[in-house]
Structures are given as structure tokens and as C-alpha cells.
Motif scaffolding. Structure first.
Motif, mmCIF file in Angstrom:
data_model
loop_
_atom_site.group_PDB
_atom_site.id
_atom_site.type_symbol
_atom_site.label_atom_id
_atom_site.label_comp_id
_atom_site.label_asym_id
_atom_site.label_seq_id
_atom_site.Cartn_x
_atom_site.Cartn_y
_atom_site.Cartn_z
ATOM 1 N N ASP A 96 0.828 -1.213 0.000
ATOM 2 C CA ASP A 96 0.000 0.000 0.000
ATOM 3 C C ASP A 96 0.863 1.264 0.000
ATOM 4 O OD1 ASP A 96 -2.428 -1.326 -0.092
ATOM 5 O OD2 ASP A 96 -2.787 -1.197 2.066
ATOM 6 N N ASN A 97 1.934 1.271 0.792
ATOM 7 C CA ASN A 97 2.800 2.458 0.839
ATOM 8 C C ASN A 97 3.427 2.729 -0.522
ATOM 9 O OD1 ASN A 97 2.312 3.045 3.519
ATOM 10 N ND2 ASN A 97 4.079 1.911 4.269
ATOM 11 N N LYS A 98 3.953 1.688 -1.187
ATOM 12 C CA LYS A 98 4.547 1.872 -2.514
ATOM 13 C C LYS A 98 3.478 2.222 -3.538
ATOM 14 C CE LYS A 98 8.970 1.547 -2.220
ATOM 15 N NZ LYS A 98 9.832 2.675 -2.602
ATOM 16 N N ARG A 99 2.271 1.699 -3.376
ATOM 17 C CA ARG A 99 1.182 2.041 -4.280
ATOM 18 C C ARG A 99 0.905 3.543 -4.222
ATOM 19 N NH1 ARG A 99 -4.255 2.875 -4.482
ATOM 20 N NH2 ARG A 99 -5.252 2.060 -6.368
ATOM 21 N N ARG A 100 0.815 4.068 -3.008
ATOM 22 C CA ARG A 100 0.583 5.512 -2.854
ATOM 23 C C ARG A 100 1.749 6.305 -3.439
ATOM 24 N NH1 ARG A 100 -1.717 3.590 1.963
ATOM 25 N NH2 ARG A 100 0.229 3.855 3.101
ATOM 26 N N GLN A 101 2.968 5.837 -3.210
ATOM 27 C CA GLN A 101 4.138 6.514 -3.757
ATOM 28 C C GLN A 101 4.104 6.498 -5.286
ATOM 29 O OE1 GLN A 101 7.884 4.905 -2.439
ATOM 30 N NE2 GLN A 101 9.074 6.412 -3.565
ATOM 31 N N ALA A 102 3.706 5.366 -5.861
ATOM 32 C CA ALA A 102 3.622 5.254 -7.323
ATOM 33 C C ALA A 102 2.601 6.252 -7.882
ATOM 34 C CB ALA A 102 3.262 3.826 -7.728
ATOM 35 N N ILE A 103 1.475 6.372 -7.228
ATOM 36 C CA ILE A 103 0.445 7.311 -7.685
ATOM 37 C C ILE A 103 0.968 8.747 -7.604
ATOM 38 C CG2 ILE A 103 -1.843 8.256 -7.158
ATOM 39 C CD1 ILE A 103 -2.607 5.321 -6.319
ATOM 40 N N ARG A 104 1.644 9.077 -6.506
ATOM 41 C CA ARG A 104 2.226 10.429 -6.385
ATOM 42 C C ARG A 104 3.259 10.683 -7.479
ATOM 43 N NH1 ARG A 104 2.251 9.122 -0.814
ATOM 44 N NH2 ARG A 104 4.480 8.666 -0.937
ATOM 45 N N ALA A 105 3.952 9.617 -7.920
ATOM 46 C CA ALA A 105 4.983 9.750 -8.958
ATOM 47 C C ALA A 105 4.393 9.739 -10.367
ATOM 48 C CB ALA A 105 6.025 8.643 -8.804
ATOM 49 N N GLY A 106 3.077 9.547 -10.477
ATOM 50 C CA GLY A 106 2.439 9.634 -11.789
ATOM 51 C C GLY A 106 1.788 8.376 -12.315
ATOM 52 N N ALA A 107 1.821 7.277 -11.562
ATOM 53 C CA ALA A 107 1.134 6.057 -12.012
ATOM 54 C C ALA A 107 -0.371 6.303 -12.007
ATOM 55 C CB ALA A 107 1.477 4.867 -11.119
ATOM 56 N N GLN A 108 -1.039 5.719 -12.974
ATOM 57 C CA GLN A 108 -2.492 5.842 -13.070
ATOM 58 C C GLN A 108 -3.127 4.742 -12.230
ATOM 59 O OE1 GLN A 108 -3.989 6.023 -17.078
ATOM 60 N NE2 GLN A 108 -6.003 5.323 -16.452
ATOM 61 N N SER A 109 -3.982 5.111 -11.300
ATOM 62 C CA SER A 109 -4.688 4.146 -10.465
ATOM 63 C C SER A 109 -5.828 3.526 -11.269
ATOM 64 C CB SER A 109 -5.241 4.833 -9.217
ATOM 65 O OG SER A 109 -5.974 3.916 -8.433
ATOM 66 N N VAL A 110 -5.891 2.190 -11.274
ATOM 67 C CA VAL A 110 -6.955 1.479 -11.983
ATOM 68 C C VAL A 110 -7.511 0.400 -11.064
ATOM 69 C CG1 VAL A 110 -5.995 1.901 -14.292
ATOM 70 C CG2 VAL A 110 -5.354 -0.173 -13.063
ATOM 71 N N THR A 111 -8.723 -0.047 -11.360
ATOM 72 C CA THR A 111 -9.283 -1.157 -10.602
ATOM 73 C C THR A 111 -8.607 -2.456 -11.047
ATOM 74 O OG1 THR A 111 -11.033 -1.680 -12.183
ATOM 75 C CG2 THR A 111 -11.532 0.017 -10.499
ATOM 76 N N ALA A 112 -8.744 -3.483 -10.251
ATOM 77 C CA ALA A 112 -8.174 -4.780 -10.607
ATOM 78 C C ALA A 112 -8.794 -5.296 -11.914
ATOM 79 C CB ALA A 112 -8.381 -5.781 -9.479
ATOM 80 N N ARG A 113 -10.078 -5.048 -12.120
ATOM 81 C CA ARG A 113 -10.729 -5.465 -13.376
ATOM 82 C C ARG A 113 -10.172 -4.715 -14.575
ATOM 83 N NH1 ARG A 113 -16.330 -7.928 -13.118
ATOM 84 N NH2 ARG A 113 -16.454 -8.683 -10.982
ATOM 85 N N GLU A 114 -9.970 -3.408 -14.405
ATOM 86 C CA GLU A 114 -9.369 -2.629 -15.487
ATOM 87 C C GLU A 114 -7.958 -3.132 -15.783
ATOM 88 O OE1 GLU A 114 -11.325 1.789 -15.047
ATOM 89 O OE2 GLU A 114 -9.897 1.158 -13.506
ATOM 90 N N ALA A 115 -7.226 -3.494 -14.739
ATOM 91 C CA ALA A 115 -5.861 -3.993 -14.915
ATOM 92 C C ALA A 115 -5.847 -5.231 -15.800
ATOM 93 C CB ALA A 115 -5.229 -4.297 -13.561
#
Length: 106
Positions: free
Chosen positions: A66-85
Motif C-alpha cells: 500500500d505504501n509503494k502504491r501511494r508513492q507510485a500514484i504520487r509519482a504519476g502512475a495511473q490508479s486502476v481497478t483490478a478489473r481494469e488492470a
């Protein structure tokens, strides 16, 4: 090109770390590795997926807490649902095979 991180949040223990894990992936492996390095992920943590016979797996990613996920989003990763993934990853399967010189029409 885009880097994505899903909201899977799968509970698991890796070594001594128990956490919720999601998937960091991108349109290309090169872009994924560059982005992952930028947020402090080690290349050894890359998960190449399982090949299907002579076809490369389209399911390559880095598992992130979760911490790296939040960091990735702050760095510009696009958040998607698991289904979208799953849809995004399946769409890239023919491109991954073509880049590896494999025939996807079989």
C-alpha cells in the motif's frame, strides 16, 4: 506510454512482511523498470509471469505494498481497478508476443 497500479490489495506475507499487495505495470517493460527504479523498487522484485508455451506472459509486473502504491500514484502512475488492470494487460498480450517475435494467431 503509461504506468498503472491496480487496487487489488491482496493480503500476503512475503518474507517477514505481511501487507496488502497490488500490481504495478506499464505499457512496456522498459517503462515499467524505469518507473520502478525511480520509486525505489529493485529489479530483482520484477515478476515476469508464466509463459504460455512459446508465448511470453503478458502478466509481468512488480507487486507493491500500500505504501509503494501511494508513492507510485504520487509519482504519476495511473490508479486502476483490478478489473481494469486485467483488461489492460490482456490488450498488451499481442504486442508482447510480437516484440518477442512470436506468432499470436495460433
Amino acid at each position: 506510454m503509461t504506468v498503472y497500479v491496480d487496487d487489488a490489495r491482496i493480503p500476503a506475507t512475503v518474507g517477514t512482511l505481511t501487507a496488502n499487495w497490488s500490481h504495478l505495470f506499464a505499457d512496456t517493460q522498459a517503462e515499467l523498470h524505469e518507473f520502478a527504479a525511480g520509486i525505489g523498487l529493485q529489479r530483482a522484485w520484477f515478476q515476469p509471469g508464466t509463459a504460455y508455451g512459446d508465448r511470453p506472459s503478458p502478466y509481468w509486473n512488480y507487486a507493491v505494498t500500500d505504501n509503494k502504491r501511494r508513492q507510485a500514484i504520487r509519482a504519476g502512475a495511473q490508479s486502476v481497478t483490478a478489473r481494469e488492470a486485467v483488461r489492460i494487460i490482456r490488450r498488451r498480450a499481442p504486442q508482447a508476443a510480437a516484440a518477442a517475435g512470436k506468432d499470436t494467431t495460433r
